[in-house]
Every structure is written in structure tokens, then in C-alpha cells.
Design a protein around this motif. Structure first.
Motif, PDB file in Angstrom:
ATOM      1  N   LEU A 160       9.424  10.487  -9.926  1.00 10.29           N
ATOM      2  CA  LEU A 160       9.985  11.673  -9.281  1.00 10.29           C
ATOM      3  C   LEU A 160       9.381  12.951  -9.856  1.00 10.29           C
ATOM      4  CD1 LEU A 160      13.752  10.702  -8.892  1.00 10.29           C
ATOM      5  CD2 LEU A 160      11.921  10.609  -7.200  1.00 10.29           C
ATOM      6  N   LYS A 161       9.192  12.985 -11.166  1.00 12.29           N
ATOM      7  CA  LYS A 161       8.557  14.162 -11.763  1.00 12.29           C
ATOM      8  C   LYS A 161       7.109  14.255 -11.312  1.00 12.29           C
ATOM      9  CE  LYS A 161       8.217  17.816 -14.218  1.00 12.29           C
ATOM     10  NZ  LYS A 161       8.779  19.071 -13.651  1.00 12.29           N
ATOM     11  N   GLY A 162       6.447  13.106 -11.194  1.00 10.44           N
ATOM     12  CA  GLY A 162       5.068  13.095 -10.719  1.00 10.44           C
ATOM     13  C   GLY A 162       4.960  13.627  -9.307  1.00 10.44           C
ATOM     14  N   ALA A 163       5.945  13.302  -8.467  1.00 13.68           N
ATOM     15  CA  ALA A 163       5.945  13.796  -7.087  1.00 13.68           C
ATOM     16  C   ALA A 163       6.033  15.317  -7.068  1.00 13.68           C
ATOM     17  CB  ALA A 163       7.107  13.185  -6.311  1.00 13.68           C
ATOM     18  N   GLN A 164       6.879  15.879  -7.943  1.00 20.60           N
ATOM     19  CA  GLN A 164       6.999  17.335  -8.001  1.00 20.60           C
ATOM     20  C   GLN A 164       5.734  17.987  -8.545  1.00 20.60           C
ATOM     21  OE1 GLN A 164      10.666  17.753 -10.329  1.00 20.60           O
ATOM     22  NE2 GLN A 164      11.727  18.424  -8.468  1.00 20.60           N
TER      23      GLN A 164
END
Length: 418
Positions: free
Chosen positions: A205-209
Motif C-alpha cells: 500500500l505504501k508502494g502504491a502511494q
């Protein structure tokens, strides 16, 4: 003769796992294909079965250890075992008391209750523990864990169930844990190591952001037509297909219409290329005890309502049981996340990499709206479409969400492909 129990192949590109729960203790009898240990990977929990019948030898690894594919984690002495050969030792290895001391648990319950944290322990439950908790109707937050880092073991649950039974079926002999008395100066904290799955969810999820240019567009949707259709046909649908007619089937089919007209929302970026798909594999976000999982409805554009509803029901049941496989969650070209089941009014969902779009559904509530110049009350739902602006333009995102809205408000569009 001893047979080694090795970590099996866990899936494509998955090379290691974490020992989540020993389902059998040294000295226990095991049958062929009977699960002896639960391993946690980045996405799912995998139960490792015994290849032979016999008696389980010593554990080569402990709960919480990281193990690689092919490594030996235990041995089984082949032959017929007469139950647990070392019940007392096995219980002590698990961090508990011998079985014959279960009657003492009732007396110890008040003291144990004081040591239980107010936090939710469900994120650390293994499949075997979850099944035991559901089977005995217990609240895991009221059970003291004796495993590594305070994790609950199956033996903990069984002891709590026995204590409940000895107490005449009451939920607990001790009251729920309460805050420390005022002025006592006692303020407790608890540190629980993140599960491998939770760590992976956090990274993805952090990678997506970090990697995507995320933007969300909103619309509202009148659910009257879908609700009327469900009410009118729910009994016939259930009788014919042996499954309830839910909202997700409507939204899945509506999404397929939108993705056909806006192919960028069904694509993703790979390097300096855009990968388009001529099929629709919809990832359905499902809340499981260990965290969010996203099993995939394959070829949703080719399936009818009944097949889609059956797939969703099956995924939900297996997510709760912890029996989803890596293949169940592999791929996916678009995601639908329904926060409305938890009461969410509006949200900005995060895309599921490498996908480029996610549809967020929310709770249905009666609101005043203007129809043909008159103010009327309608069951309304806010829809949210988060998308990767690197690939999807605002016009395309708004168009896709508008198509979904129109298909839900007039379900006939799904039948005649409009």
C-alpha cells in the motif's frame, strides 16, 4: 524409519515463510495428509500435511521462525501411533499446562483476565486457531496467549473452551479486562510483532502511494432499481442457483461494462509499456482475521450473476477459515472494495498494484434527492474510483464511474450491453 517434513513449494516467486502455528506437538499421532504446521507467507497461510502416518518427532523450528522452501522443519516416525505419546511434555512445549490441570483454569481465570490486553488479537491468529475460536464461540481477545510474542495457540483456545464448559457454559468466569484503577499508576502497553502478511500489506500500500499518481473521483448512485430487483427475484434466484443474490454481482457486471469502454482502467504500467487485457479478472477485497486479502474472480466478464455470487461467497468463507491459496489471489486486473459493510460513508481506496484502478463501495442510506423537479427520498450510495493518473486521464476515470452508476441505476443496461 523417520521421514523429514519439508517446507513445500509455496507459490511463484515465494521462497520463504514464517512458522505461524504448530498444529501437532512432539509425540502426537499423525495420519497421512493430516496438517501438522501452519506457515504464513506474504499473502496466505499454508498448512503443511504429513506425507506418512506415524508419530511426530521434535520440532526443528519454533513459532515465529523464518523458513525457506525445502528446509526440514520436523520428522515423523512411521508406524501406528497410539495418540499423543507425551501429552504432558507436548502441552508444556506449547507453553501450557498438562490436560489434567484444565479444571484449575477456572480458578486462575481472574488472574489471567487481568493480563489480557484490550487490543484485538485477531491479526495474529493462525487458521487452526481461528477455526477453534469459531467452533467454540470464544472471543480471542479474552484468551491469554502462551505462544511466541504472546500469540494464541490452539491449545490456549482449547483450554479456554474447557474452562468455559467447566463453568457451566458462561462466557467467562472473570469479567472483561478493565482499565487500571485511577491513581494506581499502572499503564500497560503491548508489543506484537507484525505478521508477514501485515508487513506485506503495509509495503504494497505504501508502494502504491509512492509509485503511482493517485487520484479519486466520486459519484453517488441511486440503489432503488437494484434493491427492487433483489427483492423481486431473491427467492427465485436462491431456489434456482442455491446462492443469495447480492449487490456485488451487480457491481461486478457494471464494472465489466465500464472496463470494456475504458480499457485503460483495466490495464497497468510495466516499465515503459502499458499492458492491456481483453478479459476482466476482478479482485474482491475481503477482510480476513489476518488482514485484507484480494481473491480474484476470473473472467468476470464471461460469468453470470450466479457464478459471480458463488465465487464471492466461497472466497469470503475460505478467507475466514484461512484456506485461500496463492493461486486464488494471483493476478487481477481491477479491484472492488466494499467498505459499506463496515458502515463507511465515503473513502479514497488505494489501488492494488500493479493494477491502475479500484472501485470503492460504501453504505446505503436514505437521502433527499431531486427527481424530475421534486425532492424525494432515495437509497443512495457514494461510489469512489481511485486511479493511477499516469495511465488514466480524468475524463476516462469519470466516464468509467459514470457507466457504473448508470448501469446500477438501470440494470437493464447490463443485459443489452449499454
Amino acid at each position: 524409519m523417520a521421514t523429514n517434513i519439508e517446507v513445500p513449494t509455496l507459490g511463484e516467486s515465494v521462497t520463504e515463510a514464517t512458522v505461524g502455528e504448530w498444529l501437532k506437538q512432539p509425540g502426537d499421532s499423525v495420519a497421512v495428509d493430516e496438517p501438522i504446521v501452519s506457515l504464513e507467507t506474504d499473502k496466505v497461510a499454508v498448512e503443511v500435511p504429513s506425507p506418512v502416518a506415524g508419530v511426530l518427532g521434535d520440532h526443528q523450528v519454533s513459532v515465529g521462525d523464518t523458513v525457506e522452501v525445502g528446509s526440514v522443519i520436523a520428522t515423523v516416525e512411521e508406524g501406528s501411533g497410539g495418540g499423543a505419546a507425551k501429552p504432558k511434555e507436548a502441552a508444556k512445549d506449547a507453553g501450557g499446562e498438562p490436560a489434567e490441570k484444565s479444571a484449575d483454569l477456572e480458578k486462575a481465570a481472574p488472574e489471567q483476565a487481568k493480563q489480557v490486553s484490550d487490543s484485538d488479537n485477531s491479526q495474529t491468529l493462525s487458521p487452526a486457531v481461528r477455526r477453534a475460536v469459531l467452533e467454540h464461540g470464544l472471543d480471542p481477545s479474552t484468551i491469554e496467549g502462551t505462544g511466541k510474542d504472546g500469540r494464541l495457540t490452539k491449545e490456549d483456545v482449547l483450554r479456554a473452551a474447557q474452562a468455559k464448559k467447566d463453568d457451566g457454559g458462561d462466557e467467562k468466569a472473570a469479567p472483561a479486562p478493565s482499565a487500571a484503577p485511577a491513581g494506581s499508576g499502572e499503564r500497560k502497553v503491548e508489543r506484537v510483532k507484525m505478521t508477514r502478511m501485515r508487513q506485506t500489506i503495509a509495503k504494497r500500500l505504501k508502494g502504491a502511494q509512492d509509485n503511482a499518481a493517485l487520484l479519486t473521483t466520486f459519484n453517488d448512485c441511486d440503489m432503488s432499481a437494484v434493491m427492487e430487483a433483489r427483492e423481486k427475484y431473491k427467492d427465485l434466484f436462491a431456489k434456482k442457483h442455491d446462492i443469495k443474490l447480492g449487490f456485488m454481482g451487480f457491481f461486478a457486471k457494471a464494472a465489466c461494462l465500464a472496463l470494456k469502454d475504458v480499457p485503460a482502467a483495466n490495464a497497468y504500467i510495466e516499465g515503459d509499456e502499458i499492458v492491456y487485457h481483453d478479459y476482466v479478472d476482478i479482485s474482491v477485497a475481503v477482510s480476513a482475521p489476518n488482514g485484507l486479502v484480494v481473491p480474484v474472480i476470473r473472467d468476470a466478464d464471461q460469468k453470470g450473476f450466479a457464478r459471480i455470487e458463488k465465487d464471492i461467497a466461497d472466497f469470503g468463507a475460505r478467507a475466514r477459515e484461512g484456506t485461500l491459496t496463492m493461486d486464488d489471489m494471483k493476478g487481477g486486473t481491477f479491484t472492488i472494495s466494499n467498505g459499506g459493510v463496515f458502515g463507511s460513508l465515503m473513502s479514497t481506496p488505494i489501488i492494488n498494484p500493479p493494477q491502475s484502478a479500484v472501485l470503492g463501495l460504501h453504505r446505503i442510506e436514505d437521502r433527499p434527492v431531486v427527481v424530475n423537479g421534486e425532492i424525494v427520498i432515495r437509497p443512495m450510495m457514494y461510489l469512489a474510483l481511485s486511479y493511477d493518473h499516469r495511465l488514466i486521464d480524468g475524463r476516462e476515470a469519470v466516464t468509467a464511474l459514470k457507466i457504473i452508476k448508470e448501469a446500477i441505476e438501470d440494470p437493464t443496461r447490463m443485459l443489452i450491453d449499454l
